[in-house]
Scaffold this motif. Structure first.
Motif, PDB file in Angstrom:
ATOM      1  N   HIS A 179       7.157  24.968 -73.024  1.00  0.00           N
ATOM      2  CA  HIS A 179       7.998  24.341 -72.012  1.00  0.00           C
ATOM      3  C   HIS A 179       7.715  22.877 -71.829  1.00  0.00           C
ATOM      4  N   GLN A 180       8.739  22.188 -71.374  1.00  0.00           N
ATOM      5  CA  GLN A 180       8.629  20.771 -71.051  1.00  0.00           C
ATOM      6  C   GLN A 180       7.641  20.594 -69.898  1.00  0.00           C
ATOM      7  N   GLU A 181       7.739  21.472 -68.896  1.00  0.00           N
ATOM      8  CA  GLU A 181       6.807  21.404 -67.781  1.00  0.00           C
ATOM      9  C   GLU A 181       5.659  22.357 -68.083  1.00  0.00           C
TER      10      GLU A 181
ATOM     11  N   ILE B 103      15.053  32.980 -70.385  1.00  0.00           N
ATOM     12  CA  ILE B 103      14.664  32.577 -69.034  1.00  0.00           C
ATOM     13  C   ILE B 103      15.884  32.502 -68.115  1.00  0.00           C
ATOM     14  N   TYR B 104      16.985  31.966 -68.632  1.00  0.00           N
ATOM     15  CA  TYR B 104      18.251  31.984 -67.899  1.00  0.00           C
ATOM     16  C   TYR B 104      19.219  32.917 -68.606  1.00  0.00           C
ATOM     17  N   PRO B 105      20.043  33.658 -67.841  1.00  0.00           N
ATOM     18  CA  PRO B 105      21.149  34.367 -68.479  1.00  0.00           C
ATOM     19  C   PRO B 105      22.262  33.366 -68.795  1.00  0.00           C
TER      20      PRO B 105
ATOM     21  N   GLU C   2      20.763  12.840 -74.079  1.00  0.00           N
ATOM     22  CA  GLU C   2      20.190  12.079 -72.975  1.00  0.00           C
ATOM     23  C   GLU C   2      19.598  13.022 -71.923  1.00  0.00           C
ATOM     24  N   ASN C   3      18.893  12.438 -70.968  1.00  0.00           N
ATOM     25  CA  ASN C   3      18.348  13.231 -69.863  1.00  0.00           C
ATOM     26  C   ASN C   3      19.489  13.949 -69.160  1.00  0.00           C
ATOM     27  N   GLY C   4      19.324  15.269 -69.024  1.00  0.00           N
ATOM     28  CA  GLY C   4      20.353  16.040 -68.329  1.00  0.00           C
ATOM     29  C   GLY C   4      21.477  16.515 -69.233  1.00  0.00           C
ATOM     30  N   ALA C   5      21.350  16.295 -70.553  1.00  0.00           N
ATOM     31  CA  ALA C   5      22.425  16.680 -71.476  1.00  0.00           C
ATOM     32  C   ALA C   5      22.551  18.196 -71.603  1.00  0.00           C
ATOM     33  N   GLY C   6      21.458  18.922 -71.306  1.00  0.00           N
ATOM     34  CA  GLY C   6      21.516  20.377 -71.369  1.00  0.00           C
ATOM     35  C   GLY C   6      20.581  21.007 -72.394  1.00  0.00           C
ATOM     36  N   LYS C   7      19.682  20.205 -72.965  1.00  0.00           N
ATOM     37  CA  LYS C   7      18.798  20.697 -74.019  1.00  0.00           C
ATOM     38  C   LYS C   7      17.899  21.827 -73.522  1.00  0.00           C
ATOM     39  N   SER C   8      17.180  21.558 -72.426  1.00  0.00           N
ATOM     40  CA  SER C   8      16.248  22.578 -71.924  1.00  0.00           C
ATOM     41  C   SER C   8      17.001  23.823 -71.481  1.00  0.00           C
ATOM     42  N   THR C   9      18.166  23.629 -70.888  1.00  0.00           N
ATOM     43  CA  THR C   9      18.940  24.772 -70.415  1.00  0.00           C
ATOM     44  C   THR C   9      19.335  25.674 -71.588  1.00  0.00           C
ATOM     45  N   LEU C  10      19.801  25.074 -72.678  1.00  0.00           N
ATOM     46  CA  LEU C  10      20.195  25.868 -73.846  1.00  0.00           C
ATOM     47  C   LEU C  10      18.998  26.657 -74.374  1.00  0.00           C
TER      48      LEU C  10
ATOM     49  N   ARG D  20      13.333  19.699 -58.021  1.00  0.00           N
ATOM     50  CA  ARG D  20      12.905  20.658 -59.039  1.00  0.00           C
ATOM     51  C   ARG D  20      14.074  21.128 -59.909  1.00  0.00           C
ATOM     52  N   LEU D  21      15.300  20.960 -59.455  1.00  0.00           N
ATOM     53  CA  LEU D  21      16.462  21.408 -60.222  1.00  0.00           C
ATOM     54  C   LEU D  21      16.998  20.333 -61.168  1.00  0.00           C
ATOM     55  N   LEU D  22      16.402  19.141 -61.141  1.00  0.00           N
ATOM     56  CA  LEU D  22      16.846  18.096 -62.068  1.00  0.00           C
ATOM     57  C   LEU D  22      16.188  18.291 -63.432  1.00  0.00           C
ATOM     58  N   SER D  23      16.775  17.693 -64.456  1.00  0.00           N
ATOM     59  CA  SER D  23      16.148  17.738 -65.777  1.00  0.00           C
ATOM     60  C   SER D  23      14.882  16.875 -65.739  1.00  0.00           C
ATOM     61  N   GLY D  24      13.991  17.110 -66.721  1.00  0.00           N
ATOM     62  CA  GLY D  24      12.694  16.439 -66.733  1.00  0.00           C
ATOM     63  C   GLY D  24      12.806  14.924 -66.608  1.00  0.00           C
ATOM     64  N   GLY D  25      13.665  14.336 -67.418  1.00  0.00           N
ATOM     65  CA  GLY D  25      13.782  12.882 -67.425  1.00  0.00           C
ATOM     66  C   GLY D  25      14.347  12.349 -66.119  1.00  0.00           C
ATOM     67  N   ASN D  26      15.229  13.110 -65.514  1.00  0.00           N
ATOM     68  CA  ASN D  26      15.815  12.650 -64.253  1.00  0.00           C
ATOM     69  C   ASN D  26      14.825  12.743 -63.104  1.00  0.00           C
TER      70      ASN D  26
ATOM     71  N   SER E  12      12.732  16.009 -78.458  1.00  0.00           N
ATOM     72  CA  SER E  12      11.890  14.848 -78.190  1.00  0.00           C
ATOM     73  C   SER E  12      12.765  13.640 -77.917  1.00  0.00           C
ATOM     74  N   HIS E  13      12.245  12.733 -77.091  1.00  0.00           N
ATOM     75  CA  HIS E  13      12.946  11.467 -76.887  1.00  0.00           C
ATOM     76  C   HIS E  13      12.354  10.367 -77.762  1.00  0.00           C
ATOM     77  N   ARG E  14      11.344  10.718 -78.556  1.00  0.00           N
ATOM     78  CA  ARG E  14      10.752   9.724 -79.451  1.00  0.00           C
ATOM     79  C   ARG E  14      11.535   9.738 -80.755  1.00  0.00           C
TER      80      ARG E  14
END
Ligand SMILES: Nc1ncnc2c1ncn2[C@@H]1O[C@H](COP(=O)(O)OP(=O)(O)OP(=O)(O)O)[C@@H](O)[C@H]1O
Ligand SMILES: [Mg+2]
Length: 508
Positions: free
Chosen positions: A85-87, A53-55, A38-46, A396-402, A198-200
Motif C-alpha cells: 500500500h501507498q500508506e 479492498i473495495y468492491p 496525476e494525484n487523484g486520477a484513480g490509480k490506488s482505487t483501481l 483521509r478520503l483524499l488520494s495520497g498526493g492530495n 510511481s510519480h518518479r
C-alpha cells in the motif's frame, strides 16, 4: 493469450467523486506494468478493487481467464494477488517479524508462538531483499524508508503471482531503490506480474514494460514503455504539455540573513554544522539518506535537542526547545513524515488548512469567522489544485498526493520568516510539482527564507540558489545552484567521508 489479471469497464463512485469511469487494465505474467496518472486520477482505487479492498460498482475482472470478484484482501491473496500500500499499514508496537507474518505466525504444540521460526523465516525474506535488519526490531523505531521495506517483505511473504506496488519508492534512497529493482527483476524472471505506481518518471523507463495512463478516473491509453518518450507519457497524464525544467530561478535574495546556524551538533547525527539562509533565498540540502539533513531541520524546529551550537533568527539568538517555540520565532517545518506530524486525517480539508492558526480566523469576541476560514481554504484548494469534492471532505478520503498538498497549504498560510520543507514533493505528480516549485519561488520572492531538503537531485538543482551538501552528519560543502553545478559535484560532496574521524568518535 490469457492474462494473469484482466479488468474491463471498471466503475467506482464515492460520494461526490466518480473515481473510475469504465477503466480497463490487464497484466501479463513476467511484466512490469506501470499505472500512471496525476494525484487523484484513480490509480490506488483501481488497485484496491483488484486486491479486494473495495468492491467495484460495475465492470468485470478475470484472473487466469476466470471471472473473479475478490470480496476482501484474503480472497485476493487466495487468487495470488498481493499489494504494497501507498500508506504504511504496519503495527508500530510489534516487531518486524510479527508484522511480516501477521496472522500466519509459525506455532508449536498448544498454539504457542514459535519465535525462533518466526524470526528465521523473516530473516530469510529480508536477506532476499538485501535488507540488514534484525527481525526482532520494533517497527515503530524505524525510519519510514525501513518501514516501507518491511511492508515490501510482508507482501513477498505471500509468494504472490500478482504484486501491486503503490509508490514503493516514495521514501527510499537510491541504494534502496536499486535493491528493490533487483527484487523486481527476480520476481519478473519467476513470472510474477507487477503493477507499478510511481510519480518518479525516471523509474518508468528503467523498469516498466508497458504503461497505462489514467486521467480524472478515465482510461486514456496503454503504451509500450521502451517506444514512448517520457514527454508523451506526461502529456497523456496531464492532458497538456508540461515544461519540466523552468528557466533560471529569479534571484530574489537580499543581503539580510534570516537564519543563521553556528556549530550545531547532536551525537553522531549532526556534527558541527554551520550555515545561513538569507531573506528571499532558497537553500537546498542534498545528501544521501541518513546524511543528517532531517536531523538538522528537526533540531532547528525544536523537535530534537542539540548538544551544542547556536541558532539566530534575524540576528537574534533564539533558544528553541519545542516546535511551538520555533513557530513563535517564525520558523515552520514541513516534516517528511506527514502522517505523524502534519495532518489530522479524520478532520476536514478546511479544518486542516485552518488549524495551523485558528487565531487569525477568530474575531475580537473570540468567535470563529467561518466565512474567512472557508474563503481561505477554497483559495488554497484552488491554488494547489487539491482534488476534493469539497473543503468539507475528510482528509483521509483524499488520494495520497492530495493529502500532501493539504499539509503544504497549512504551512503556506502561516506567514513564517523561515520555512523548512523536507521532501516537499514526495508522492506529488509532475504537474503539481511545478505548481509547488512556483509557490516556493513566490514565497522566496516575498522575502521568506526557505530550506528545501530533497532526495531528488534535479529538484534541488532546479530550485536552489545555493546547495548545501551533507555526508554522515557533516556539512561537506555549499555549491551554487542552477546550471553552475553538476550532479557529479554534488555526489562527490555527498559521499565525502571523514576518514580521519572514523573510529575516534567511540573513544570520545
Ligand atoms: N474511500 C474514499 N472515499 C471517498 N473518496 C475517495 C476514497 N478513496 C479515494 N477517493 C477519491 O477518489 C479519487 C481517486 O483517488 P485515488 O486514491 O485512487 O488517486 P491516485 O491516483 O491513487 O492519486 P495519488 O497519486 O495522489 O495517490 C480521488 O478524488 C479521491 O479523493
Ligand atoms: Mg494513490
Amino acid at each position: 493469450m490469457t492474462f494473469l489479471v484482466e479488468m474491463r469497464g471498471i466503475e467506482k463512485r464515492f460520494p461526490g467523486v466518480h473515481a473510475l469511469k469504465a477503466v480497463q487494465f490487464d497484466l501479463q505474467p513476467g511484466e512490469v506494468h506501470a499505472l500512471m496518472g496525476e494525484n487523484g486520477a484513480g490509480k490506488s482505487t483501481l488497485m484496491k478493487i483488484m486486491s479486494g479492498i473495495y468492491p467495484r460498482d460495475g465492470g468485470e475482472m478475470f484472473v487466469d481467464g476466470q471471472p473473479a470478484t475478490p470480496d476482501g484482501p484474503r480472497a485476493a491473496q487466495d487468487l495470488g494477488i498481493g499489494i504494497i500500500h501507498q500508506e504504511l499499514s504496519l503495527m508500530n508496537d510489534l516487531t518486524a517479524a510479527q508484522n511480516v507474518l501477521i496472522g500466519r505466525e509459525p506455532r508449536r504444540s498448544f498454539g504457542r508462538l514459535d519465535e525462533p521460526a518466526l524470526n528465521a523465516k523473516t530473516a530469510e525474506i529480508f536477506a532476499s531483499l538485501n535488507l540488514a535488519m534484525d527481525p526482532r526490531t520494533q517497527v515503530g523505531t524505524q525510519t519510514i524508508a525501513r518501514q516501507q521495506l518491511i511492508e515490501i517483505a510482508k507482501a513477498l511473504s505471500y509468494n504472490p503471482r500478482v504484486l501491486i506496488m503503490d509508490e514503493p519508492t516514495a521514501a527510499l534512497n537510491d541504494a534502496e531503490i536499486n535493491e528493490l529493482f533487483k527484487v523486481i527483476a527476480k520476481l519478473k524472471a519467476d513470472g510474477v506480474g507487477i503493477v507499478y505506481i510511481s510519480h518518479r518518471m525516471d523509474e518508468i523507463k528503467r523498469i516498466a514494460d508497458r504503461v497505462t495512463i489514467l486521467r480524472d478516473g478515465a482510461y486514456i491509453d496503454t503504451v509500450d514503455a521502451a517506444d514512448t518518450p517520457l514527454s508523451k507519457i506526461i502529456q497523456l497524464m496531464v492532458g497538456r504539455e508540461v515544461t519540466q525544467n523552468a528557466p533560471d530561478i529569479p534571484d530574489t535574495t537580499r543581503n539580510d540573513v534570516a537564519l543563521e546556524v553556528q556549530n550545531l551538533s547532536h551525537g553522531k547525527d549532526v556534527r558541527n554544522v554551520s550555515f545561513s539562509v538569507r531573506k528571499g533565498e532558497i537553500l537546498g540540502f542534498a545528501g544521501l539518506m541518513g546524511a543528517g539533513r532531517t536531523e538538522v531541520a528537526r533540531i532547528i524546529f525544536g523537535a530534537d535537542p542539540k548538544d551544542s551550537g547556536a541558532i539566530f533568527v534575524h540576528g537574534q539568538q533564539v533558544d528553541i526547545r519545542t516546535p511551538n517555540a520555533a513557530v513563535q520565532a517564525g520558523i515552520g517545518y514541513l516534516s517528511e513524515d506527514r502522517k505523524h506530524f502534519g495532518l489530522a486525517v479524520d478532520m476536514t480539508v478546511r479544518a486542516n488548512i485552518a488549524m495551523a492558526h485558528l487565531g487569525e480566523f477568530t474575531n475580537r469576541l473570540g468567535v470563529l469567522d467561518e466565512g474567512a476560514m472557508n474563503d481561505t481554504a477554497l483559495a488554497y484548494i484552488d491554488q494547489l489544485g487539491i482534488r476534493t469534492p469539497s473543503d468539507m471532505q475528510d482528509v483521509r478520503l483524499l488520494s495520497g498526493g492530495n493529502q500532501q498538498k493539504v499539509v503544504i497549504a497549512k504551512w503556506l498560510l502561516r506567514d513564517c520568516d523561515v520555512l523548512i520543507f523536507d521532501e516537499p514533493t514526495r508522492g506529488i505528480d509532475v504537474g503539481a510539482k511545478s505548481e509547488i516549485y512556483a509557490l516556493l519561488e513566490d514565497l522566496a520572492a516575498q522575502g521568506c527564507a526557505i530550506i528545501v531538503i530533497s532526495s531528488e537531485l534535479p529538484e534541488v538543482m532546479r530550485l536552489s540558489h545555493r546547495i548545501a551538501v551533507m555526508c554522515e552528519g557533516r556539512l561537506t560543502g555549499i555549491l551554487p545552484g542552477g546550471a553552475a553545478t553538476t550532479q557529479e559535484q554534488i555526489m562527490e560532496l555527498a559521499t565525502q567521508r571523514d576518514t580521519a574521524s572514523v573510529g575516534t568518535e567511540d573513544v570520545i
